[in-house]
Enzyme design. Structure first.
Site, mmCIF file in Angstrom:
data_model
loop_
_atom_site.group_PDB
_atom_site.id
_atom_site.type_symbol
_atom_site.label_atom_id
_atom_site.label_comp_id
_atom_site.label_asym_id
_atom_site.label_seq_id
_atom_site.Cartn_x
_atom_site.Cartn_y
_atom_site.Cartn_z
ATOM 1 N N PRO A 150 -2.072 -4.655 3.628
ATOM 2 C CA PRO A 150 -3.147 -3.707 3.941
ATOM 3 C C PRO A 150 -4.052 -3.111 2.665
ATOM 4 O O PRO A 150 -3.559 -3.071 1.563
ATOM 5 C CB PRO A 150 -1.994 -2.321 4.183
ATOM 6 C CG PRO A 150 -0.642 -2.724 3.550
ATOM 7 C CD PRO A 150 -0.717 -4.143 3.510
ATOM 8 N N ASN A 151 -5.230 -2.770 3.129
ATOM 9 C CA ASN A 151 -6.433 -2.387 2.218
ATOM 10 C C ASN A 151 -6.823 -3.574 1.294
ATOM 11 O O ASN A 151 -7.808 -3.355 0.792
ATOM 12 C CB ASN A 151 -5.845 -0.858 1.640
ATOM 13 C CG ASN A 151 -5.505 0.046 2.348
ATOM 14 O OD1 ASN A 151 -6.184 0.369 3.288
ATOM 15 N ND2 ASN A 151 -4.413 0.398 2.157
ATOM 16 N N ARG A 204 -12.890 -0.894 -3.048
ATOM 17 C CA ARG A 204 -11.766 0.145 -3.247
ATOM 18 C C ARG A 204 -11.179 0.190 -4.769
ATOM 19 O O ARG A 204 -10.909 -0.798 -5.232
ATOM 20 C CB ARG A 204 -10.672 -0.308 -2.424
ATOM 21 C CG ARG A 204 -9.400 0.761 -2.277
ATOM 22 C CD ARG A 204 -8.400 0.335 -1.365
ATOM 23 N NE ARG A 204 -7.165 1.273 -1.831
ATOM 24 C CZ ARG A 204 -6.112 0.527 -2.095
ATOM 25 N NH1 ARG A 204 -5.876 -0.596 -2.189
ATOM 26 N NH2 ARG A 204 -4.916 1.468 -2.292
ATOM 27 N N TYR A 211 -8.493 -2.367 -9.337
ATOM 28 C CA TYR A 211 -8.294 -3.850 -8.754
ATOM 29 C C TYR A 211 -9.434 -4.742 -8.975
ATOM 30 O O TYR A 211 -9.428 -5.882 -8.561
ATOM 31 C CB TYR A 211 -8.364 -3.275 -6.964
ATOM 32 C CG TYR A 211 -7.051 -2.567 -6.657
ATOM 33 C CD1 TYR A 211 -5.733 -2.926 -6.886
ATOM 34 C CD2 TYR A 211 -7.306 -1.381 -6.249
ATOM 35 C CE1 TYR A 211 -4.920 -2.233 -6.294
ATOM 36 C CE2 TYR A 211 -6.263 -0.730 -5.554
ATOM 37 C CZ TYR A 211 -5.134 -1.102 -6.088
ATOM 38 O OH TYR A 211 -3.871 -0.322 -5.440
ATOM 39 N N ASN A 225 0.745 -10.679 -1.130
ATOM 40 C CA ASN A 225 0.433 -9.519 -1.876
ATOM 41 C C ASN A 225 0.507 -8.683 -0.928
ATOM 42 O O ASN A 225 -0.444 -8.480 0.074
ATOM 43 C CB ASN A 225 -1.073 -9.614 -2.411
ATOM 44 C CG ASN A 225 -1.484 -8.216 -3.100
ATOM 45 O OD1 ASN A 225 -0.601 -7.307 -2.993
ATOM 46 N ND2 ASN A 225 -2.503 -8.436 -4.104
ATOM 47 N N ALA A 246 0.726 -2.119 -0.326
ATOM 48 C CA ALA A 246 1.835 -0.980 -0.410
ATOM 49 C C ALA A 246 3.030 -1.285 0.427
ATOM 50 O O ALA A 246 3.920 -0.728 0.127
ATOM 51 C CB ALA A 246 0.774 0.315 0.418
ATOM 52 N N HIS A 261 6.369 -1.695 -1.529
ATOM 53 C CA HIS A 261 7.314 -0.541 -1.971
ATOM 54 C C HIS A 261 7.963 0.192 -0.648
ATOM 55 O O HIS A 261 8.764 1.094 -1.088
ATOM 56 C CB HIS A 261 6.304 0.356 -2.595
ATOM 57 C CG HIS A 261 5.379 -0.242 -3.520
ATOM 58 N ND1 HIS A 261 5.731 -0.917 -4.558
ATOM 59 C CD2 HIS A 261 3.829 -0.455 -3.588
ATOM 60 C CE1 HIS A 261 4.499 -1.514 -5.222
ATOM 61 N NE2 HIS A 261 3.549 -1.098 -4.667
ATOM 62 N N ASP A 276 13.343 -8.808 4.791
ATOM 63 C CA ASP A 276 14.173 -9.535 5.460
ATOM 64 C C ASP A 276 13.454 -10.820 6.066
ATOM 65 O O ASP A 276 14.357 -11.875 6.168
ATOM 66 C CB ASP A 276 14.533 -8.636 6.505
ATOM 67 C CG ASP A 276 15.596 -7.505 6.424
ATOM 68 O OD1 ASP A 276 16.117 -7.668 5.048
ATOM 69 O OD2 ASP A 276 15.702 -6.709 7.036
ATOM 70 N N GLU A 313 5.423 -13.223 -5.199
ATOM 71 C CA GLU A 313 4.937 -12.072 -4.972
ATOM 72 C C GLU A 313 4.080 -11.831 -6.110
ATOM 73 O O GLU A 313 3.964 -12.012 -7.249
ATOM 74 C CB GLU A 313 6.075 -10.799 -5.196
ATOM 75 C CG GLU A 313 5.313 -9.514 -4.984
ATOM 76 C CD GLU A 313 6.630 -8.477 -5.183
ATOM 77 O OE1 GLU A 313 6.397 -7.247 -5.489
ATOM 78 O OE2 GLU A 313 7.676 -9.065 -5.160
ATOM 79 N N HIS A 364 0.477 -9.256 -7.596
ATOM 80 C CA HIS A 364 -0.306 -7.854 -7.537
ATOM 81 C C HIS A 364 -1.311 -8.083 -8.666
ATOM 82 O O HIS A 364 -1.249 -8.360 -9.589
ATOM 83 C CB HIS A 364 0.789 -6.853 -7.832
ATOM 84 C CG HIS A 364 2.023 -6.511 -7.038
ATOM 85 N ND1 HIS A 364 1.661 -5.897 -5.811
ATOM 86 C CD2 HIS A 364 3.129 -7.013 -7.043
ATOM 87 C CE1 HIS A 364 2.891 -5.794 -5.211
ATOM 88 N NE2 HIS A 364 3.758 -6.755 -5.943
ATOM 89 N N ARG A 423 1.529 2.074 -13.361
ATOM 90 C CA ARG A 423 0.737 3.031 -12.262
ATOM 91 C C ARG A 423 1.859 4.002 -11.937
ATOM 92 O O ARG A 423 3.106 4.278 -12.458
ATOM 93 C CB ARG A 423 0.190 2.152 -11.143
ATOM 94 C CG ARG A 423 -0.648 1.246 -11.746
ATOM 95 C CD ARG A 423 -1.591 0.551 -10.652
ATOM 96 N NE ARG A 423 -2.124 1.430 -9.507
ATOM 97 C CZ ARG A 423 -2.553 1.088 -8.392
ATOM 98 N NH1 ARG A 423 -2.180 -0.267 -7.917
ATOM 99 N NH2 ARG A 423 -2.759 1.936 -7.696
ATOM 100 N N ARG A 428 5.388 3.073 -7.391
ATOM 101 C CA ARG A 428 4.819 1.612 -7.226
ATOM 102 C C ARG A 428 5.922 0.690 -8.099
ATOM 103 O O ARG A 428 5.686 -0.637 -8.049
ATOM 104 C CB ARG A 428 3.250 1.302 -7.728
ATOM 105 C CG ARG A 428 2.520 2.118 -6.794
ATOM 106 C CD ARG A 428 1.205 1.707 -7.347
ATOM 107 N NE ARG A 428 0.026 2.376 -6.662
ATOM 108 C CZ ARG A 428 -0.436 2.158 -5.254
ATOM 109 N NH1 ARG A 428 -0.002 1.344 -4.468
ATOM 110 N NH2 ARG A 428 -1.328 3.157 -4.731
#
Length: 149
Positions: free
Chosen positions: A12-13, A20, A25, A76, A79, A82, A89, A100, A102, A109, A113
């Site tokens: 998301p986002n 943003r 970022y 990635n 949110a 977290h 799963d 993973e 980020h 942060r 997070r």
């Protein structure tokens, strides 16, 4: 999808990258990151299936779809990293290299997070390297599936 394809999954986002919070970022857009991933994959003799969704179920469906056919997964989850036991799963159910990523250093942060539900089922975690983290993850997947790289 072939076993020479890496699924790059964005949560998301991340569709708002470049707009943003660029101080956190950066200014790269998701399209810029996709181009970087395609270049990194090409150098490793791989292809990329690049996806983004703001919906948790769509991310899970993508993982299920490639669980027997992909070379690996770069995720990635934004949110959802977290919050999502469901993504944990889904990733735990695959027998593929999973990394993973980020863009920012999540450990510098907000405290919420600092915990990832995904890290324990990933082969590696790359934080704070900006868009290059995606390329590092693809390169590492290439090494894991073909140690000659």
């Amino acid at each position: 999808m072939s076993q020479s394809t890496v699924l790059v999954l964005n949560g998301p986002n991340l569709n708002l990258l470049g707009e943003r919070e660029p101080d956190i970022y950066g200014h790269a857009t998701l399209a810029d990151i996709e181009a970087l991933c395609r270049k990194a994959a090409g150098l490793a003799g791989l292809e990329v299936d690049f996806r983004q969704s703001n919906h948790e179920g769509a991310l899970i469906d993508a993982i299920h779809e490639v669980r027997h056919t992909a070379a690996g997964i770069v995720v990635n989850a934004g949110a959802y990293t977290h919050t999502s036991v469901a993504l944990h799963d889904a990733l735990a159910a695959v027998s593929l290299p999973v990394f993973e990523v980020h863009l920012s250093n999540v450990h510098r942060r907000e405290s919420f997070r600092h915990h990832s539900y995904l890290s324990s089922v990933c082969d590696g975690v790359i934080v704070g390297c900006g868009p290059s983290g995606y390329a590092y993850a693809i390169a590492r997947i290439s090494e894991l599936i073909d140690p000659r790289h």
